[in-house]
Design an enzyme around this catalytic site. Structure first.
Site, PDB file in Angstrom:
ATOM      1  N   ARG A  55     -48.287  41.570  40.123  1.00 21.10           N
ATOM      2  CA  ARG A  55     -49.653  41.232  39.696  1.00 21.10           C
ATOM      3  C   ARG A  55     -50.330  42.400  38.992  1.00 21.10           C
ATOM      4  O   ARG A  55     -51.214  42.211  38.156  1.00 21.10           O
ATOM      5  CB  ARG A  55     -50.516  40.766  40.888  1.00 21.10           C
ATOM      6  CG  ARG A  55     -51.962  40.469  40.479  1.00 21.10           C
ATOM      7  CD  ARG A  55     -52.776  39.789  41.556  1.00 21.10           C
ATOM      8  NE  ARG A  55     -52.762  40.473  42.814  1.00 21.10           N
ATOM      9  CZ  ARG A  55     -53.488  41.574  43.101  1.00 21.10           C
ATOM     10  NH1 ARG A  55     -54.284  42.098  42.195  1.00 21.10           N
ATOM     11  NH2 ARG A  55     -53.409  42.131  44.286  1.00 21.10           N
ATOM     12  N   TYR A 107     -62.640  29.318  18.920  1.00 19.45           N
ATOM     13  CA  TYR A 107     -62.069  28.289  19.797  1.00 19.45           C
ATOM     14  C   TYR A 107     -63.166  27.788  20.739  1.00 19.45           C
ATOM     15  O   TYR A 107     -63.985  28.585  21.235  1.00 19.45           O
ATOM     16  CB  TYR A 107     -60.903  28.923  20.578  1.00 19.45           C
ATOM     17  CG  TYR A 107     -60.411  28.091  21.718  1.00 19.45           C
ATOM     18  CD1 TYR A 107     -59.952  26.794  21.511  1.00 19.45           C
ATOM     19  CD2 TYR A 107     -60.403  28.602  23.016  1.00 19.45           C
ATOM     20  CE1 TYR A 107     -59.499  26.028  22.573  1.00 19.45           C
ATOM     21  CE2 TYR A 107     -59.949  27.839  24.073  1.00 19.45           C
ATOM     22  CZ  TYR A 107     -59.506  26.554  23.848  1.00 19.45           C
ATOM     23  OH  TYR A 107     -59.064  25.807  24.906  1.00 19.45           O
ATOM     24  N   ASP A 179     -59.762  37.747  17.285  1.00 23.30           N
ATOM     25  CA  ASP A 179     -58.783  36.776  17.773  1.00 23.30           C
ATOM     26  C   ASP A 179     -57.817  36.496  16.622  1.00 23.30           C
ATOM     27  O   ASP A 179     -58.192  35.892  15.618  1.00 23.30           O
ATOM     28  CB  ASP A 179     -59.512  35.505  18.233  1.00 23.30           C
ATOM     29  CG  ASP A 179     -58.565  34.484  18.866  1.00 23.30           C
ATOM     30  OD1 ASP A 179     -57.363  34.504  18.523  1.00 23.30           O
ATOM     31  OD2 ASP A 179     -59.035  33.667  19.672  1.00 23.30           O
ATOM     32  N   LYS A 204     -49.694  30.018  21.482  1.00 17.18           N
ATOM     33  CA  LYS A 204     -49.591  29.395  20.150  1.00 17.18           C
ATOM     34  C   LYS A 204     -48.407  29.968  19.352  1.00 17.18           C
ATOM     35  O   LYS A 204     -47.289  29.825  19.770  1.00 17.18           O
ATOM     36  CB  LYS A 204     -50.923  29.574  19.412  1.00 17.18           C
ATOM     37  CG  LYS A 204     -52.157  29.308  20.265  1.00 17.18           C
ATOM     38  CD  LYS A 204     -52.191  27.879  20.792  1.00 17.18           C
ATOM     39  CE  LYS A 204     -53.540  27.605  21.436  1.00 17.18           C
ATOM     40  NZ  LYS A 204     -53.509  26.830  22.630  1.00 17.18           N
TER      41      LYS A 204
HETATM   42  N1  PLP Z   1     -58.015  31.511  20.879  1.00 15.76           N
HETATM   43  C1  PLP Z   1     -57.665  30.487  20.079  1.00 15.76           C
HETATM   44  C2  PLP Z   1     -57.808  30.623  18.600  1.00 15.76           C
HETATM   45  C3  PLP Z   1     -57.188  29.281  20.626  1.00 15.76           C
HETATM   46  O1  PLP Z   1     -56.854  28.273  19.831  1.00 15.76           O
HETATM   47  C4  PLP Z   1     -57.083  29.190  22.043  1.00 15.76           C
HETATM   48  C5  PLP Z   1     -56.595  27.944  22.689  1.00 15.76           C
HETATM   49  O2  PLP Z   1     -56.433  26.924  22.056  1.00 15.76           O
HETATM   50  C6  PLP Z   1     -57.455  30.272  22.821  1.00 15.76           C
HETATM   51  C7  PLP Z   1     -57.906  31.417  22.215  1.00 15.76           C
HETATM   52  C8  PLP Z   1     -57.327  30.219  24.323  1.00 15.76           C
HETATM   53  O3  PLP Z   1     -55.974  30.350  24.650  1.00 15.76           O
HETATM   54  P1  PLP Z   1     -55.256  29.754  25.960  1.00 15.76           P
HETATM   55  O4  PLP Z   1     -55.247  28.255  25.828  1.00 15.76           O
HETATM   56  O5  PLP Z   1     -53.886  30.378  25.902  1.00 15.76           O
HETATM   57  O6  PLP Z   1     -56.052  30.232  27.128  1.00 15.76           O
END
Ligand code: PLP
Length: 386
Positions: A55, A107, A179, A204
């Site tokens: 962890r 997101y 991001d 992704k």
């Molecule tokens: N950032 C983006 C651009 C996303 O599309 C997503 C999820 O779809 C996230 C962050 C969050 O990621 P996670 O689903 O792995 O927690």
């Protein structure tokens, strides 16, 4: 860092084990034993590197993955997490306590966390449009210490100027987190453009096969190291099996993403000519608003595009339901193409007014282009839109 990205995808971070495995084995253990208390204390008190407790991230499979991730993003240090949201949350807690600006589209989960949850803890958050840079600068001057942005963004593929925003942040002592999920390090290196942190939903493109949930935070050591304790005590550690799967996926990242770039470009061009498509949002189209900026700061335009169909939200739902190769599923970046109507999934948590303010219409379909043949994907879209 002198080797090319594809070479680093294969080799960076991999550690030999006693049996000569070409890849780091899965250390599927929660804890590690020591020959003596003195040896244990050397690791606990940080005098020697070593494995201790999974962890904490002190597990060789996870550490090998993190070395690879840091290399791919050109970062001094990277931490792996059990999800993209876990990486974001740890970043916000560690570096956002003086206030967080979220600039532009992001997101839906990020907007929900910042818009309605982080504020409950007394952290000031400001959700601004990408065009509201002047307001962002005022908030930073008032003491807000962290700016978060996503480029290209979800779902409108809005492109923001990373270097320009980083300059504004640094002029006033704030940090910039980007991001990089939609672009991946194949298409964009935010740290080289001046950002302080890179965040990923590794679920992704990095994972690439729709079979793991994981996250990444990378950047300079002095900034990323303090996030370690937050990850440790929030318990948001990636599992060793998932870390090994993610390392496996990263070895093919360049070939996958370069192919997705080419296929998405072909799909975007076909959709731009389609009579039932009112608008195509793709940075690779020369007449797209963000094209020139994307051309300057990206090496490829990515595997994501959004189309707005004529006939409104119901027409978009009908088309989504008729697609056969594009699976109706709210994720992206995998080998299989996916479609989602943002108002029903990723941005369902926002009010209709907030979606409208962000230019997210019910008629939008977000496409994640996979590894199928471009002609088959275009044929599938044509039959669904017919
Ligand atoms: N950032 C983006 C651009 C996303 O599309 C997503 C999820 O779809 C996230 C962050 C969050 O990621 P996670 O689903 O792995 O927690």
């Amino acid at each position: 860092m002198s080797e090319g990205l594809a070479t680093r995808c294969v080799h960076a971070g991999e550690i030999d084990d006693a049996h000569g495995s070409p890849h780091t084995p899965i250390y599927n253990t929660t804890t590690f034993k020591f020959p003596s208390t003195a040896d244990l204390l050397d690791v606990v008190e940080g005098r020697k590197p070593g494995s201790l407790y999974t962890r904490y991230g002190l597990n060789p499979t996870i550490q090998a993955l993190e070395a690879k991730l840091a290399s791919l993003e050109g970062a001094e240090m990277a931490w792996a997490f059990c999800s993209g949201m876990a990486a974001e949350a740890a970043l916000f807690f560690a570096h956002g306590r003086n206030g967080i600006v979220c600039l532009g589209d992001a997101y839906g989960g990020t907007l929900e966390l910042l818009g309605s949850q982080v504020g409950m803890l007394g952290i000031r958050t400001h959700l601004l449009q990408a065009s509201e840079l002047d307001i962002a600068e005022s908030r930073i001057q008032e003491g807000c210490g962290l700016v978060f942005l996503e480029t290209p963004s979800n779902p409108t593929l809005e492109v923001q100027d990373i270097r320009a925003v980083a300059d504004i942040c640094h002029r006033h002592g704030a940090l910039l987190a980007v991001d990089n999920t939609f672009a991946s390090p194949v298409n964009q290196q935010p740290l080289a453009l001046g950002a302080d942190f890179v965040v990923h939903s590794a679920t992704k493109f990095l994972g690439g096969h729709s079979d793991i949930t994981a996250g990444v935070l990378a950047g300079r050591k002095e900034l990323v190291a303090p996030v370690w304790n937050w990850r440790k005590n929030l318990g948001s550690m990636i599992a060793p099996e998932t870390a090994a799967l993610l390392s496996r996926s990263l070895r093919t990242l360049v070939v996958r993403v370069e192919r997705q770039n080419r296929t998405a470009q072909a799909v975007a061009e076909a959709m731009a000519r389609h009579g039932k498509v009112a608008r195509v949002f793709y940075p690779g189209l020369p007449d797209y608003a963000g094209h020139q900026l994307a051309k300057a700061q990206m090496q490829g335009y990515g595997g994501m595009l959004t189309i707005e169909v004529t006939g409104g939200g119901e027409a978009a739902t009908r088309a989504a339901d008729r697609l056969r190769l594009f699976a109706l599923a709210p994720s992206l970046g995998g080998a299989e193409s996916l479609v989602t109507q943002p108002c029903t999934t990723t941005h369902h948590g926002l009010s209709p007014d907030e979606r409208a303010r962000r230019g997210i219409s019910d008629a939008m379909l977000r496409l994640s282009v996979g590894l199928e043949d471009a002609a088959d994907l275009i044929a599938d879209l044509n039959q669904a839109l017919a």
